[in-house]
Scaffold this motif. Structure first.
Motif, PDB file in Angstrom:
ATOM      1  N   LYS A 290     -31.745 -83.238 -55.819  1.00 19.54           N
ATOM      2  CA  LYS A 290     -32.179 -84.590 -55.460  1.00 19.54           C
ATOM      3  C   LYS A 290     -32.451 -84.557 -53.793  1.00 19.54           C
TER       4      LYS A 290
ATOM      5  N   PRO B 262     -38.050 -86.635 -60.205  1.00 14.01           N
ATOM      6  CA  PRO B 262     -38.882 -86.012 -61.228  1.00 14.01           C
ATOM      7  C   PRO B 262     -40.167 -85.760 -61.145  1.00 14.01           C
TER       8      PRO B 262
ATOM      9  N   LEU C  53     -40.445 -82.227 -59.888  1.00 14.00           N
ATOM     10  CA  LEU C  53     -39.829 -81.254 -60.563  1.00 14.00           C
ATOM     11  C   LEU C  53     -41.090 -80.928 -61.620  1.00 14.00           C
ATOM     12  N   SER C  54     -41.683 -82.051 -62.297  1.00 17.84           N
ATOM     13  CA  SER C  54     -42.697 -81.578 -63.275  1.00 17.84           C
ATOM     14  C   SER C  54     -43.738 -80.814 -62.506  1.00 17.84           C
TER      15      SER C  54
ATOM     16  N   CYS D 265     -30.390 -77.232 -61.858  1.00 16.73           N
ATOM     17  CA  CYS D 265     -30.772 -78.257 -61.168  1.00 16.73           C
ATOM     18  C   CYS D 265     -29.501 -79.424 -61.228  1.00 16.73           C
TER      19      CYS D 265
ATOM     20  N   PHE E 167     -31.286 -84.399 -63.333  1.00 20.48           N
ATOM     21  CA  PHE E 167     -32.447 -83.840 -64.020  1.00 20.48           C
ATOM     22  C   PHE E 167     -32.331 -83.457 -65.258  1.00 20.48           C
TER      23      PHE E 167
ATOM     24  N   LEU F  10     -33.067 -85.224 -67.949  1.00 18.82           N
ATOM     25  CA  LEU F  10     -34.496 -86.130 -68.336  1.00 18.82           C
ATOM     26  C   LEU F  10     -35.024 -85.627 -69.699  1.00 18.82           C
TER      27      LEU F  10
END
Lengths: 496, 446
Positions: free
Chosen positions: B64, B95, B98-99, B117, B121, B124
């Motif tokens: 994070k 997020p 991350l994506s 992670c 996360f 998610l």
């Protein structure tokens, strides 16, 4: 009307009342006599509900009563006028008289009625006081009359007066006598405590003499001669009560010249010699304790000077006095001699911390070792060295005080009433220590109201009265209690 | 049962039991599942990874935003590298980041065995799909440090927070303990905080260089302010010891004087022209993560304890409070002791003010409002008797912590601040009642 039967009261270490009987009829004035510490004030306190006796009964008009607090005794019709008055200074005379029993409507005081009734009461006893004057503006005599009025308003049937004439002028005393006689005629019973024998003879119908917590005699008006009273007050055998001792008196160690301070000490000079026990006696209020406090720097001198071994001393505070080698064992151990909330060892160490410390850090070990040395030497009964001073009996407390000054190795020791409130066994030990200190060449000043003690212990006796030394006698076979009492009271008496 | 309770409360540090009870209580109440964060999280996760994988592979690390996330990523990277893992990518963010990273990985057709992670996360929905629909046929595992049960109250950060928040009050309470042991009271300490903070900041701004001030300049400013506060305390002491003014009144006067002086100096505004290094005392934590203010507080308590139990001065303070007349007649310099005690109380209040100024990096005349009451409360709860002669310095520390723990615990459990005041008031009354009962030998009426 009042009857007290075999009242017993014990304080830690002392049996203050040993089965005292006392009775009082209405319209009668009974004088209560005795030396200091004979138990007079204790019996007054019992009557006033300030302390509770362990045994004995109090009857009023034939009914048995028990007072657990002062209010209950007041409600039973007993009013006590102590030497220190119980008046609120900022309130007016009338307000003081009616304090707690104000005439009122729903909480609103009927002031006019209050003042009127106060005025009536004042007239009854012939007092010239304006009811609206605030009490702080009244003279001592007037305050006393307000106290009496307070008792009258509350319908007191028994009035106890503790040394009522002590602080009054000649004229005021005469007015007081008139009031007392007037009250007697109105059927009020009066218990009158006094040292002034002439007023006892004038006022009292009977006199009860107390000694050592016991009632020793009752005198009627006819048998009430001064000589007889004094004999009864002091009469006690001295045999074996004091350790036998022969002393060698040396040179003068402490010399005080013309000490003056306020109204209590008016030019006292005295000399204390090495190895000598100098006794200072007189009635309460004669200025003995005040003189001692001056020598110790506890109060500041207005005039006069003090020399120790020819060196002039600066006695501006007790710390200086202690440093120069003077110490005082005060009469009031609990308030002045000890700090009751601290442990015995801390009390012992307090004046000696300079010896038990290095650059501010206390050497606990040294302190403890020295303390235990004295505990053994003086045979002080403690459970451990962190026991609180308040938990000891009078005798052991006095020994702690003695220990702390012995450690100090003071040159002049002033004992103010050293054996007050102490039982006989501990008394003897303390006498032995005083003798031993004298033998070491220390100067000893012993203040005592107990004449047998004065005669039994001292080499020389000073008698004080009204802030002055009125007698200086070598203690010999010719010195008697009666003679000392005469000097202390200040009148000639013929022993019958 | 009653007997042992009585024995506990009768001892010198009777309130220690109460403090422990409060700690246990708030620990139970605030027990929750905790997310491991930072380096701690990395450590836990590496253990898990080592169990799962016998051979090292390639990994993508995600943390994070913020210091905790960074610590997590760095800690993990370091450890996995030493184990022989290939770290494809490591990044911090939310997020979207991350994506994006995942898309890149898939588009480059590079294989990643593991996504390591933080737990945030792992929950998610995007990742749940990922595990099922691996385009490469080879499964990519998602791992995050497992949560564990631990009371919020007992977290190191929270405990340090408690200590840090009470530091100022606890430092002042040392002086107040001495004053109360002499059977006095010092109401001026709250205002002296404000005065000291303002005076120190003002001195630094006006005389020793403002924002450019050197360390020496800062120290000089603080010392001048400390001396001024000591002087004001000494003045109260003078009124009390030499002129017989009741302590309540003397210190009430000083309370107004000090507060007024603070407003005069600052013109009613806060003085913030201070160098960054001024933070060191209030916000720094040089010794094993313990805030400097707390270290200072602990040192002061040890010193005060030694002073009160081992030195002549300490003995004299108890004697003066126990019975000042008897103490005087035993040769205790009563006036000097009273002067010193009030001067010490003033100086410590000044020190508290400097800590506070350092915490906020500014001096404001509104600091320390009502603090005197909390300080007195800490002393009283700590078992020092207002009638003097009795009390222990460490008792006061316990008292201060009781107050801090109650406040903190109620904050954690979401009790309103108004309610907190009511509870603190009741705690104070309860402590005094206990003290009374103790004195009367456990009888209710006198």
């Amino acid at each position: 009307m009042l009857r007290m039967k075999s009242i017993h009261k014990r304080f830690p270490g002392v049996h203050a009342l040993k089965g005292v009987d006392f009775d009082l009829n209405s319209g009668e004035c009974v004088a209560l006599l005795g030396e200091n510490g004979a138990g007079k004030s204790t019996i007054i306190k019992v009557l006033g509900g300030a302390i509770q006796p362990e045994e004995g009964i109090i009857q009023i008009d034939g009914k048995e009563r028990r007072f657990s607090e002062p209010l209950e005794s007041l409600e039973a019709g007993i009013a006590i006028i102590y030497q220190e008055f119980n008046l609120v200074p900022s309130l007016s005379a009338a307000e003081n008289i009616f304090l707690g029993i104000e005439p009122s409507d729903f909480g609103w005081v009927r002031e006019a009625e209050q003042n009127r009734r106060a005025m009536e009461t004042f007239q009854r006893i012939g007092a010239e006081i304006q009811p609206a004057t605030s009490c702080e503006k009244l003279t001592v005599a007037q305050k006393q009359l307000v106290e009496i009025s307070k008792a009258l308003v509350r319908d007191a049937k028994i009035l106890v007066m503790d040394e009522p004439s002590a602080a009054l002028t000649e004229k005021e005393v005469n007015q007081l006598y008139r009031v007392v006689e007037d009250l007697k005629r109105k059927g009020i019973g009066i218990i009158y405590v006094s040292h002034r024998l002439e007023e006892v003879q004038r006022l009292a119908d009977r006199a009860v003499v107390m000694r050592d917590g016991e009632r020793v005699a009752e005198l009627t008006r006819k048998t009430m001669s001064k000589g007889k009273i004094i004999e009864l007050m002091v009469g006690r055998s001295m045999a074996s009560e004091f350790p036998v001792h022969i002393r060698k008196v040396g040179k003068v160690r402490l010399r005080a010249k013309k000490l003056k301070c306020g109204q209590r000490v008016k030019g006292v000079s005295l000399e204390i010699r090495a190895g000598e026990i100098l006794a200072l006696t007189g009635l309460v209020g004669a200025g003995r304790t005040e003189t001692a406090r001056l020598l110790f720097g506890a109060d500041s001198l207005e005039e006069g000077e003090v020399e120790l071994d020819g060196r002039k001393l600066d006695l501006c505070n007790p710390r200086k006095a202690i440093r120069s080698g003077i110490c005082l064992l005060s009469e009031d151990r609990k308030e002045q001699g000890l700090i009751l909330g601290l442990s015995v060892q801390e009390n012992f160490g307090l004046p000696n911390l300079d010896r038990f410390s290095r650059s501010g850090w206390v050497n606990h070990k040294g302190e403890r070792e020295s303390f235990h040395g004295f505990v053994d030497k003086l045979q002080i009964k403690i459970s451990n060295s962190s026991q609180l001073a308040s938990q000891l009996s009078g005798g052991n407390q006095q020994k702690i005080v003695l220990a702390k000054w012995l450690e100090r190795n003071a040159e002049i020791l002033i004992f103010d009433e050293p054996t007050r409130g102490i039982d006989v066994g501990a008394k003897f030990e303390i006498y032995q220590w005083i003798n031993q200190l004298a033998d070491q060449g220390k100067g000893i000043l012993m203040i005592s109201s107990e004449l047998p003690e004065v005669l039994g212990m001292s080499d020389r006796i000073l008698v004080m009265k009204d802030g002055k030394v009125v007698g200086d006698v070598q203690n010999g076979s010719g010195t008697t209690q009666e003679k000392l009492m005469e000097m202390a009271i200040g009148e000639k008496i013929s022993i019958s | 049962m009653m007997k042992s309770l009585k024995a506990l409360f009768s001892s010198d540090y009777g309130m220690l039991g109460a403090l422990l009870f409060l700690c246990v209580f708030f620990s139970l109440v605030t027990y929750e599942q905790q997310q491991p964060v930072g380096d701690m999280g990395a450590k836990i996760l590496v253990e898990k990874i080592r169990e799962k994988f016998s051979e090292p592979g390639s990994v993508l690390i995600m943390g994070k935003k913020g210091t905790d996330g960074k610590a997590f990523v760095n800690g993990l990277k370091r450890r996995l590298n030493t184990d022989g893992w290939e770290v494809k990518q490591d990044l911090t963010g939310g997020p979207p980041e991350l994506s994006k990273a995942l898309r890149n990985t898939f588009e480059n057709n590079s294989s990643v065995d593991l996504l390591a992670c933080e737990q945030f996360f792992a929950r998610l929905p995007m990742l749940e799909n990922l595990e099922n629909t691996s385009s490469l046929g080879k499964k990519m595992l998602v791992m995050s440090p497992a949560s564990y049960g631990w009371p919020n109250f007992l977290k190191t950060s929270n405990l340090l927070n408690v200590a840090n928040q009470i530091a100022v009050i606890a430092i002042l309470a040392i002086g107040m303990t001495l004053v109360i042991i002499t059977a006095g009271i010092d109401l001026s300490v709250g205002s002296l905080i404000a005065f000291s903070a303002v005076f120190a900041s003002w001195t630094i701004r006006e005389w020793t260089g403002g924002t450019e001030a050197s360390v020496l300049g800062i120290i000089l400013g603080c010392l001048i302010s400390l001396m001024a506060c000591g002087g004001l305390g000494l003045f109260s002491g003078l009124m009390i010891a030499c002129y017989g003014v009741p302590p309540f009144v003397a210190s009430l006067g000083m309370m107004m004087i000090a507060s007024g002086l603070a407003y005069m100096l600052s013109g009613g505004l806060s003085i913030y022209q201070l160098p960054e290094s001024f933070d060191w005392l209030g916000r720094g934590d040089d010794l094993a993560g313990i805030p400097n203010a707390v270290v200072l507080m602990i040192l002061l308590y040890f010193f005060a304890h030694l002073l009160m139990s081992r030195t002549t001065a300490g003995r004299y303070v108890y004697a003066v409070g126990g019975n000042s007349e008897a103490a005087r007649l035993s040769g205790v310099p009563v006036k000097r002791i009273l002067l010193c005690v009030y001067a010490a109380s003033g100086t410590l209040a000044g020190l508290g003010g400097i800590v506070m100024a350092s915490q906020f990096r500014s001096g404001d005349p509104k600091y320390g409002l009502m603090y005197e009451l909390y300080v007195i409360a800490a002393v009283v709860v700590g078992g020092t008797s207002l009638s003097g002669g009795k009390g222990k310095v460490f008792g006061t520390l316990i008292g201060a912590f009781i107050i801090a723990v109650i406040q903190n615990g109620m904050n954690l459990t979401g009790v309103q601040s108004y309610t907190q005041k009511v509870v603190l008031g009741m705690v104070l009354l309860g402590a005094v009642l206990l003290d009374m009962l103790k004195k009367r030998g456990w009888r209710f009426s006198s």
